[in-house]
Enzyme design. Structure first.
Site, PDB file in Angstrom:
ATOM      1  N   HIS A 103       9.433 -13.590   3.696  1.00 33.44           N
ATOM      2  CA  HIS A 103       8.093 -13.088   3.985  1.00 33.44           C
ATOM      3  C   HIS A 103       7.062 -14.117   3.571  1.00 33.44           C
ATOM      4  CE1 HIS A 103       9.795  -9.544   5.335  1.00 33.44           C
ATOM      5  NE2 HIS A 103       9.592  -8.727   4.328  1.00 33.44           N
TER       6      HIS A 103
ATOM      7  N   LYS B 194      -0.039   1.044   2.355  1.00 31.27           N
ATOM      8  CA  LYS B 194      -1.067   0.852   3.391  1.00 31.27           C
ATOM      9  C   LYS B 194      -1.358   2.162   4.115  1.00 31.27           C
ATOM     10  CE  LYS B 194       0.037  -1.784   6.916  1.00 31.27           C
ATOM     11  NZ  LYS B 194      -0.175  -1.110   8.212  1.00 31.27           N
TER      12      LYS B 194
END
Length: 889
Positions: free
Chosen positions: A161, A556
């Protein structure tokens, strides 16, 4: 306001970097490296660069120490006064400083670890595997504790990532500087060795300064494989067996080195690098096969070299250390396999039977790497069997120390890394599987996507054939929402191998990410284990099942507070279901480096988990800068592994499970109030009209997408019209760059305020590990924010209402965290972390001001082609702030 005189400036900096805040030797390292950097800037920078760097440095320190608007404004004016070219150089200089400051801090950590090593009274002795075993034995008895120790497993999974802004060339330079600091420490003051180290450090810092800090292009997935594999080469291959050895030495006491080890090889490595294709079109079946081949080559090369080294030390004469019958028979088999090589080895090792056999083992490992079928080992078990024969022969001959010394290290290495190094895990989105199955079931012409998905299953089978079953087989399904999403993997594998090609052995793992998915997870799992494909696999594995939990998207989705509580509840329910069904559960935690993605100390998080959700098995993702922070330096890597494994073992203790269970029920009303209030506050912000566009305006989100961090795109679509379009990593990374860190704390102030009872919250903070971990992590996140700079980023947008909402929640959270912790300084109880933040803060401020000026210039262009100089300045500042803040993504 006048600028300080040179004398005043020195005094100001000296007060800021005082001996009270830094250990003396670390302060000396920081000063030394800073002075060397200053010399390089004077020698190699453009005229006046050093003076400009010092002007901005002193101004940001003064803004911090005085805390006045005038002092801060002066720092802003200095940053604004530079030409773009000069600002570029200044940003590079501050980034170099951060790399050196990080090195000094790492060097201090290593120094402290070395000084503590071997002291039973050291302050960290209580969180080692050996200490955890002793404590567990005291609670449940030594026999049961040994059973648990035998089942211990720590399983870090490295991912690609994109949060590591630092180039590999920069990392290599820093590693060389670390070695020179060691030499400098060991050298006699004013001696030739110290002068030589001083000169070489100047040379290395000059190279660091002249090395382009930004990658010219995004790395390919194969580049990322090579980067992560370097951690194995430099640290893990030798470091992991040392962790086992230290724990075993502590448990064996006086028998250490002369008895069979009591500590099992409890570390297993995983990797997504080259296997994670969720949203990354550059990861193909061919890339996955290449990734496995690279890892396998590194593992076999390292094992060959280790076997050669150990073999050359076993110069034990047959007269004193006679070979056992099994060793003699093994040597005869080697002579039958390759008489010519055996004869050469025998000539170099006359009357040294154990040495001869081990050197032949090294030749066979080399043949395995070269794929020489006549001499190659078929699998790691065959190699282990040969090594056991050598070990048992040595024990029978009375050479226990040789048997359980370096030879045991080699055995542990084979058990830990096999012939594959790390298991390559594949990940794909459930929606991709659904689309491909719809196409296949309809009998339609196959699209390129379908061909690629099917090729992936054939690649897994090929990897298993070449590198062994342990090399691949775990298949993660992102956004798992139903049992059908998991069964789809087996259906696709059947399509892929319908032509008679070998079928892969698969362990399909659901990844539950959003709030709704976490709530539905227990029901999905209860259904999927009734499906034939899963029933059969459970029977083969002894009822072992792995389940992955996503921290990023849940945060999120509902905000960090509600996500933390939802993750705990999901684990609690999944663990209870697994207990009822007699399933051996492993929860796989998709934690990132940043606090908004589940970051923070792993060992404290483990000890805060629900009963039976760990049970001696802990698996998590490790990514970006966290990989190199935790595993890049051998002593730090060993300490980290020991701590996390100790917590994993200790999570079995009845006292720990009882404490967490009782606290969860006792403070259920607090959790309920916090959940509702924090979620409502988070939705008030992120569901506001126009929020996505505003977020992209007040942070460098768009520009970060152009930074060559990793091969994976930063978003799922072409534009960001809602949060669903944005990946969790740039969401977190962007807020941290704006010095707001919203993803790590937003909503906690409102949540604590909704409870309102300070004494009750302090009681919960003391007795409820989940809340304590949450609040401590938020304190860390808030310590890296800055309201003055955050306000200037928020001013880039045209929504005063949203800006005010963010700043109000920041102030409210700061106030309530301080109240609950009962401190004036949020990090008062974390002196080492406080030191790290304090050391870097003014220098991060300087880079933030340079980033802000570039961002304003780019925003003022109204859609025209971005000015490349301003964009480069912004990206340089992004890289520097990342180095300064560290856990950013």
């Amino acid at each position: 306001m006048r600028e300080p005189t040179p004398t005043e400036a020195i005094a100001l900096v000296g007060r800021y970097e005082s001996a009270d805040e830094l250990p003396e030797r670390m302060r000396a390292d920081v000063r030394l490296l800073g002075e060397l950097l200053g010399q390089v800037l004077r020698e190699s920078g453009s005229p006046g660069l050093y003076d400009d760097v010092e002007r901005l440095r002193v101004a940001t320190i003064r803004a911090r120490t005085e805390g006045t608007a005038d002092a801060f404004e002066q720092a802003v004016q200095i940053a604004e006064s530079f030409s773009v070219a000069r600002a570029d150089e200044v940003a590079r200089a501050f980034t170099c400083y951060f790399h050196l400051a990080n090195l000094a801090e790492e060097h201090q950590r290593v120094r402290v670890l070395r000084e503590r090593d071997g002291r039973p009274d050291r302050e960290d002795a209580g969180d080692s595997v050996a200490a955890a075993f002793v404590r567990l034995s005291a609670e449940i008895g030594e026999a049961r504790a040994r059973e648990h120790l035998a089942g211990l497993r720590f399983h870090p999974v490295f991912t690609a990532h994109p949060t590591e802004a630092r180039r590999r060339a920069v990392s290599s330079s820093i590693r060389r500087l670390a070695a020179l600091l060691d030499t400098h420490d060991a050298a006699v003051p004013d001696g030739a060795d110290r002068r030589r180290a001083h000169r070489r450090m100047l040379e290395e810092i000059d190279i660091l300064w002249r090395t382009a800090p930004l990658r010219p292009a995004k790395p390919s997935p194969v580049d990322e494989v090579s980067t992560v594999t370097s951690v194995f080469d430099e640290t893990l291959f030798t470091g992991v067996p040392h962790v086992y050895r230290r724990a075993d030495d502590a448990l064996q006491a006086g028998r250490a080195g002369r008895a069979a080890p009591q500590v099992p090889p409890f570390v297993r490595l995983g990797t997504w690098v080259g296997g994670d294709r969720d949203g990354n079109p550059f990861v193909t079946a061919a890339v996955t096969r290449t990734a496995a081949a690279i890892a396998g080559d590194h593992a076999l090369r390292a094992l060959e070299q280790a076997a050669e080294r150990v073999g050359r030390t076993l110069t034990l004469d047959a007269a004193d250390t006679p070979p056992g019958d099994a060793l003699t028979a093994l040597w005869q088999r080697y002579r039958d396999l390759d008489g010519q090589t055996a004869e050469l080895v025998a000539q170099s090792s006359p009357d040294e039977p154990h040495r001869r056999v081990l050197l032949m083992i090294a030749r066979r490992i080399a043949a395995t790497r070269a794929r020489n079928a006549d001499l190659a080992y078929p699998d790691p078990d065959a190699l282990l069997a040969d090594l056991r024969i050598v070990q048992e022969s040595l024990v029978a001959a009375g050479a226990q120390r040789a048997a359980y010394g370096h030879l045991q290290q080699l055995i542990w290495q084979v058990q830990t890394f096999g012939f594959h190094l790390a298991e390559l895990e594949v990940r794909q989105h459930s929606a991709v599987h659904a689309a491909v199955l719809a196409e296949l079931d309809a009998g339609a012409p196959r699209s390129a996507q379908t061909d690629e998905v099917l090729a992936t299953f054939r690649a897994i089978a090929q990897i298993q054939q070449r590198h062994g079953r342990a090399a691949a087989g775990r298949y993660i399904v992102s956004f798992t929402r139903s049992a059908d999403d998991l069964v789809a993997v087996h259906r696709l594998a059947a399509y892929a191998t319908a032509d008679g090609s070998p079928a892969p052995v698969l362990d399909v793992i659901g990844l539950f990410e959003t709030f709704a998915d976490l709530q539905a997870a227990p029901d999905v799992l209860a259904e999927v284990v009734t499906r034939p494909e899963f029933r059969d696999r459970l029977a083969q594995t002894g009822n072992r099942l792995e389940v992955m939990l996503g921290y990023s998207d849940s945060s999120k989705d509902v905000g960090p507070v509600a996500a933390t509580l939802a993750l705990y509840e999901a684990q609690e329910r999944i663990a209870a279901w697994a207990q009822r069904e007699h399933i051996v559960l492993t929860l796989f935690h998709g934690r990132g480096g940043a606090l908004g993605r589940g970051g923070g100390p792993a060992n404290s998080a483990i000890l805060a988990q629900p009963p039976h959700s760990v049970d001696g098995r802990f698996k998590l993702t490790e990514q970006g800068e966290v990989i190199f922070a935790r595993y890049g330096e051998p002593a730090i890597a060993m300490r980290h592994i020991d701590q996390v494994a100790a917590a994993t073992l200790l999570a079995w203790a009845p006292s720990v499970q009882r404490r967490n269970s009782e606290a969860s029920h006792r403070f259920a009303d607090v959790a309920q109030a916090m959940d509702a209030a924090s979620r409502a506050r988070f939705f008030e912000l992120v569901h506001a009209d126009g929020f996505a566009g505003w977020f992209a305006t007040v942070t460098p989100m768009e520009e970060i997408g152009r930074l060559a961090l990793g091969s994976r795109p930063a978003r799922r679509g072409l534009s960001v019209s809602s949060l669903e379009d944005l990946r969790a990593i740039p969401w977190v990374f962007s807020w941290s760059q704006a010095r707001i860190n919203l993803a790590g704390w937003f909503g906690l102030g409102t949540a604590l305020h909704a409870v309102g009872d300070v004494s009750r919250l302090r009681e919960a903070y003391r007795d409820w590990p989940l809340l304590r971990t949450m609040i401590d992590n938020v304190a860390m996140s808030l310590a890296k924010t800055d309201e003055r700079i955050a306000g200037r980023y928020l001013a880039l947008g045209d929504r005063d209402d949203l800006a005010a909402l963010v700043l109000e929640e920041m102030a409210l959270t700061r106030r309530w965290v301080a109240l609950v912790k009962d401190v004036d300084d949020l990090l008062a109880d974390k002196p080492i972390l406080q030191r790290a933040v304090t050391l870097r803060a003014p220098y991060v401020d300087a880079l933030s001001l340079l980033q802000l000026r570039a961002l304003r210039a780019l925003r003022a262009q109204d859609g025209t082609e971005p000015d490349p100089d301003q964009e480069r300045l912004l990206l340089l500042a992004v890289s520097g702030v990342s180095a300064g803040l560290q856990n950013t993504g």
